[in-house]
Design an enzyme around this catalytic site. Sequence first.
Site, PDB file in Angstrom:
ATOM      1  N   HIS A 123      50.314  22.046 -18.374  1.00  0.00           N
ATOM      2  CA  HIS A 123      51.407  22.811 -18.968  1.00  0.00           C
ATOM      3  C   HIS A 123      52.525  21.817 -19.300  1.00  0.00           C
ATOM      4  CE1 HIS A 123      54.855  25.635 -18.852  1.00  0.00           C
ATOM      5  NE2 HIS A 123      53.980  26.601 -19.041  1.00  0.00           N
ATOM      6  N   ASP A 200      50.085  21.236  -9.412  1.00  0.00           N
ATOM      7  CA  ASP A 200      50.820  22.360  -9.986  1.00  0.00           C
ATOM      8  C   ASP A 200      50.044  23.626  -9.623  1.00  0.00           C
ATOM      9  OD1 ASP A 200      51.675  24.432 -11.595  1.00  0.00           O
ATOM     10  OD2 ASP A 200      51.779  23.240 -13.438  1.00  0.00           O
ATOM     11  N   GLN A 203      49.297  28.563 -11.258  1.00  0.00           N
ATOM     12  CA  GLN A 203      48.230  29.513 -11.616  1.00  0.00           C
ATOM     13  C   GLN A 203      47.163  29.644 -10.531  1.00  0.00           C
ATOM     14  OE1 GLN A 203      48.359  31.508 -14.125  1.00  0.00           O
ATOM     15  NE2 GLN A 203      49.940  30.594 -15.404  1.00  0.00           N
ATOM     16  N   LYS A 226      55.170  34.584 -10.722  1.00  0.00           N
ATOM     17  CA  LYS A 226      53.742  34.717 -11.053  1.00  0.00           C
ATOM     18  C   LYS A 226      52.959  35.258  -9.860  1.00  0.00           C
ATOM     19  CE  LYS A 226      53.911  30.813 -14.242  1.00  0.00           C
ATOM     20  NZ  LYS A 226      53.777  31.367 -15.601  1.00  0.00           N
ATOM     21  N   CYS A 365      52.307  26.777 -24.025  1.00  0.00           N
ATOM     22  CA  CYS A 365      53.008  25.614 -23.464  1.00  0.00           C
ATOM     23  C   CYS A 365      52.035  24.513 -23.084  1.00  0.00           C
ATOM     24  CB  CYS A 365      53.853  26.009 -22.247  1.00  0.00           C
ATOM     25  SG  CYS A 365      55.154  27.151 -22.637  1.00  0.00           S
TER      26      CYS A 365
HETATM   27  N1  PMP Z   1      52.506  25.277 -14.730  1.00  0.00           N
HETATM   28  C1  PMP Z   1      51.601  26.179 -15.136  1.00  0.00           C
HETATM   29  C2  PMP Z   1      50.141  25.865 -15.002  1.00  0.00           C
HETATM   30  C3  PMP Z   1      52.036  27.385 -15.665  1.00  0.00           C
HETATM   31  O1  PMP Z   1      51.150  28.291 -16.081  1.00  0.00           O
HETATM   32  C4  PMP Z   1      53.423  27.647 -15.775  1.00  0.00           C
HETATM   33  C5  PMP Z   1      53.952  28.941 -16.351  1.00  0.00           C
HETATM   34  N2  PMP Z   1      53.288  29.397 -17.479  1.00  0.00           N
HETATM   35  C6  PMP Z   1      54.317  26.673 -15.321  1.00  0.00           C
HETATM   36  C7  PMP Z   1      53.813  25.515 -14.799  1.00  0.00           C
HETATM   37  C8  PMP Z   1      55.799  26.872 -15.385  1.00  0.00           C
HETATM   38  O2  PMP Z   1      56.204  27.860 -14.523  1.00  0.00           O
HETATM   39  P1  PMP Z   1      57.712  28.401 -14.555  1.00  0.00           P
HETATM   40  O3  PMP Z   1      57.987  28.776 -15.976  1.00  0.00           O
HETATM   41  O4  PMP Z   1      57.670  29.584 -13.645  1.00  0.00           O
HETATM   42  O5  PMP Z   1      58.591  27.318 -14.075  1.00  0.00           O
END
Ligand code: PMP
Length: 406
Positions: A123, A200, A203, A226, A365
């Site tokens: 991401h 990270d 997910q 999430k 993203c």
């Molecule tokens: N890493 C991953 C794999 C994600 O899916 C996301 C959110 N889509 C993020 C980081 C960022 O998370 P946040 O917007 O809650 O900071």
Amino acid sequence: MMYDVNSVREDFPILARQIYGKPLVYLDNGATTQKPRCVVEAMVDEYYNVNANVHRGVHFLSQQATDLHEASRETVRRFINARSVNEIVFTRGTTESINLLAFSFGELMVKEGDEIVVSAMEHHSNIVPWQMMCARKGAVLKVIPMTDEGELQLDEYVKLLNAKTRLVCCTHVSNVLGTVNPVKELIRVAHAHGVPVLIDGAQSTPHFAVDMQDLDCDFFAFSGHKLYGPTGIGVLYGKEEWLDRLPPYQGGGEMIKNVSFDLTTYNELPYKFEAGTPDYIASHALAKAIDYLTGLGMDNVFRHEQDLTRYAMERMQDEVEGMRIFGPAEHHDAVISFLVRDIHHLDMGTLLDRLGIAVRTGHHCAEPLMHRLGIEGTVRASFGLYNTRQEVDALVEGIKRVAQMF
Ligand code: PMP
């Protein structure tokens, strides 16, 4: 224990909504999850009955709010099986957790010519903070490549590690492909080279149990929203021996021991990394979300969502002509990215929405991953613990209906 999805659904008032006169089919859980009543009620209750700024307060409410906030830290510790609450830093979310680490780790550990390893399926929030740090320090970003099926190439990964490697940063589960990466193996190999690892967990934490001591990662980031918790709260886990050494990220109240114009000393862990008033309402509500999840049982949640994912992938593949599902067949979590023939992802998403089906479209993203796949974007259906097989049926029928229009 039997997993009763219908009774689970009753805990989420929003699921009763109608969209364009149709029942809401919410399949955008990868972006954010809906909140059970107990989470929202915990926030209302704390604002109505407890609210006071935490730490340093002598009065009753301040101490009660502090107790709730610190009990929540312990709930998070237990949830991820960290050794100590000193290893749990509250942040605004995964993004802030990674930015914190990129700054602090960069300051202490990274110099010109050093290398940071990320994967091809990160991401943006696990790419851009490292790019910014590399630009500041004159360091270089290296990328673990992936196969066309969406799995990391471990043989290539091993070749990337060398004496200049300072850190490996990798997602546990891809938010686009659903790939569950073999992070335990990645960590083991990195450690054999003396290199620490950030995972990270944005997910992974909503879908299956994670265990910091078993994974043995050095850092781990995730988001409350999430995880059926509120927005604006997340966690950076770090091994105590690392967090002890790293310099603070932001300065201000809470993170100091003593301040004078000549010399300021920093607070102990984890407060050294928590400048300013923390979102103590959200931390408490996050703990309620974690209690809710663990009450259902992470293994039950995992089994339920795996059943939905398998069922959806099979039906989509078998019944929709020109269906292209991205990501691996095995080790695939509750995220399905797809395209049908040459139908634009935005058209598919917009028309599904008209049927009450909420999916996400675009690059999610993860633009470098889109470049790797040679596409601009996908349609993404992502499942949560309250989704049902009937909703998968609605999705498949919806996709077929949209496909017929083109
Ligand atoms: N890493 C991953 C794999 C994600 O899916 C996301 C959110 N889509 C993020 C980081 C960022 O998370 P946040 O917007 O809650 O900071």
